[in-house]
Design an enzyme around this catalytic site. Structure first.
Site, PDB file in Angstrom:
ATOM      1  N   TYR A 139      41.678 -97.970  24.400  1.00 10.30           N
ATOM      2  CA  TYR A 139      43.116 -97.784  24.220  1.00 10.30           C
ATOM      3  C   TYR A 139      43.782 -99.034  23.643  1.00 10.30           C
ATOM      4  CZ  TYR A 139      42.653 -93.713  27.401  1.00 10.30           C
ATOM      5  OH  TYR A 139      42.302 -92.526  28.002  1.00 10.30           O
ATOM      6  N   LYS A 189      28.800 -97.277  30.723  1.00  6.43           N
ATOM      7  CA  LYS A 189      27.949 -96.307  30.012  1.00  6.43           C
ATOM      8  C   LYS A 189      27.031 -97.123  29.114  1.00  6.43           C
ATOM      9  CE  LYS A 189      26.630 -92.185  28.684  1.00  6.43           C
ATOM     10  NZ  LYS A 189      25.697 -91.424  29.544  1.00  6.43           N
ATOM     11  N   ASP A 222      28.878 -90.666  33.640  1.00  4.70           N
ATOM     12  CA  ASP A 222      28.571 -89.242  33.828  1.00  4.70           C
ATOM     13  C   ASP A 222      28.043 -88.988  35.239  1.00  4.70           C
ATOM     14  OD1 ASP A 222      26.549 -90.854  32.894  1.00  4.70           O
ATOM     15  OD2 ASP A 222      25.762 -89.436  31.424  1.00  4.70           O
ATOM     16  N   ASP A 246      40.850 -93.780  33.231  1.00  6.68           N
ATOM     17  CA  ASP A 246      41.866 -92.747  33.024  1.00  6.68           C
ATOM     18  C   ASP A 246      41.294 -91.377  33.375  1.00  6.68           C
ATOM     19  OD1 ASP A 246      44.226 -91.597  32.265  1.00  6.68           O
ATOM     20  OD2 ASP A 246      43.872 -91.748  30.110  1.00  6.68           O
ATOM     21  N   ASP A 250      42.032 -88.713  36.982  1.00  4.72           N
ATOM     22  CA  ASP A 250      42.486 -87.317  37.039  1.00  4.72           C
ATOM     23  C   ASP A 250      41.504 -86.492  37.874  1.00  4.72           C
ATOM     24  OD1 ASP A 250      44.511 -88.062  35.260  1.00  4.72           O
ATOM     25  OD2 ASP A 250      44.407 -86.153  34.189  1.00  4.72           O
TER      26      ASP A 250
END
Ligand code: ATP
Length: 355
Positions: A139, A189, A222, A246, A250
């Site tokens: 971002y 990752k 993951d 982010d 959620d």
């Protein structure tokens, strides 16, 4: 920091969609919590957001960061409206402000409250915090579009990960884990992304040497997504970059009953700038204007704000009142399967604070 009993100078940005609804429910609760401790909440309301963008071509003024700095903290609702491209408002307000104030980390606690139904089974006792790096990663805003309009358009989005920024997020996460269970899970990752995330792994392990009381594990994003649903109680403090933090927050919000339950704090630990406190959810255009948005995420963001300012008792009072109100299904808004309005739930919280 302000002293309990002193005035709190609060800038409030209601913004768009359900933002004004949840902020309208929260400010009286904050005022009551502060005044119960002998203090006073002084509120400056700022009209920043989508309407301002349509009127003046910018969601916030050029000196927005200076305006924020005249206050002890900022409480923000949401931005986003169907008639303005999302990125104009998100970058033009909240991401822009986070970057201008250099708010290094986004703290996102997720707590399952008794009595709140969830779509995921067996979430009793879930209590975790996601520490999300807040200024770089995917971002950071670096990139562009080449061959625009040619039919062969090429979008380039560059992720940036710097040692300085990883270190400061890591210090905050280790310190927090040290105050909680002593367990920190780093989410990266590094098997598929060979540059930025291996740097995260190395730098966080190095920082960890200064925190011998905290046990560090590194988990691929993951695998973390699956574990968050299958074994959420095995998690306490998570440290993640901007994008993964982010997305995972959620997902984690679902463990607590949904987007209406997830608060957040954007802060620069140890820095002399006001934090921005906001519900994790956005403007929720599908329910905006109906007075049914769940105000809990915003109320709990207000509790984080007061706690960071040193008003620990006031923050505790809000959390206890929210927990007590949520025990009664009559106070549940539609997202929690009930029929209470935003105002009903907020006044149930206020009543419990008074008792
Ligand atoms: P934005 O682009 O502003 O982020 P969005 O609709 O993409 O908006 P959210 O606003 O987070 O994303 O909404 C996602 C879903 O969660 C929607 O179905 C919305 O109704 C629901 N939701 C979000 N906030 C609340 C809330 N406070 N109470 C109840 N439901 C909510």
């Amino acid at each position: 920091m302000t002293q309990p009993g002193a005035a709190v100078r609060l800038a409030v940005i209601p913004g768009d969609g359900v933002g004004p609804e949840v902020i309208g429910a929260t400010v009286p609760v904050l005022a009551a919590a502060v005044s119960a401790q002998g203090g006073e909440l002084q509120v400056t309301e700022l009209d920043w957001g989508g309407e301002r963008f349509l009127r003046e071509g910018a969601a916030m003024p050029a000196d927005a960061a200076d305006v924020a700095k005249e206050h002890d903290a900022v409480l923000f609702g949401a931005v986003g409206r169907p008639d303005v491209p999302d990125h104009e408002l998100v970058w033009g307000l909240i991401i822009g402000l986070r970057q201008q104030l250099d708010l290094a980390v986004n703290i996102r606690p997720v707590q399952a409250f008794a009595g709140v139904p969830t779509k995921v089974r067996d979430t009793d006792g879930v209590d975790l915090v996601i520490v999300r790096e807040n200024t770089e990663g995917e971002y950071v805003g670096a990139g562009g579009v080449a061959h625009a309009g040619s039919g062969h358009d090429l979008g380039i989005e560059v992720a940036v990960h710097s040692r300085r920024v990883i270190e400061r997020a890591a210090h905050h996460a280790f310190a927090l884990a040290g105050k909680r269970s002593g367990k920190l899970s780093l989410v990266t990752k590094s098997n598929a992304m060979r540059h930025g995330y291996p740097l995260w792994d190395r730098v966080v392990a190095e920082v960890g040497e200064q925190y011998p009381g905290v046990e560090l594990e590194t988990v691929l994003v993951d695998a973390m997504a699956a574990r968050m649903i299958q074994a959420p109680r095995s998690l306490d403090v998570l440290l993640a970059g901007n994008l993964f933090g982010d997305i995972l927050s959620d997902l984690a919000a679902v463990l607590a009953g949904g987007m209406g339950m997830a608060p957040s704090a954007n802060v620069l630990p140890g820095g002399d700038v006001p934090g921005i406190y906001e519900p994790v959810h956005g403007s929720a255009p599908d329910i905006a204007g109906r007075g049914v948005a769940n105000p809990v995420a915003c109320l709990l963001s207000g509790a984080l704000l007061l706690e960071d300012l040193g008003h620990t008792k006031a923050a505790h009072g809000i959390r206890q009142a929210v927990a007590a109100a949520l025990l009664d299904p009559q106070n549940h808004t539609p997202d929690l399967g009930g029929s209470a309005t935003t105002a009903d739930l907020a006044s149930a919280v206020l009543n419990r604070m008074e008792t």
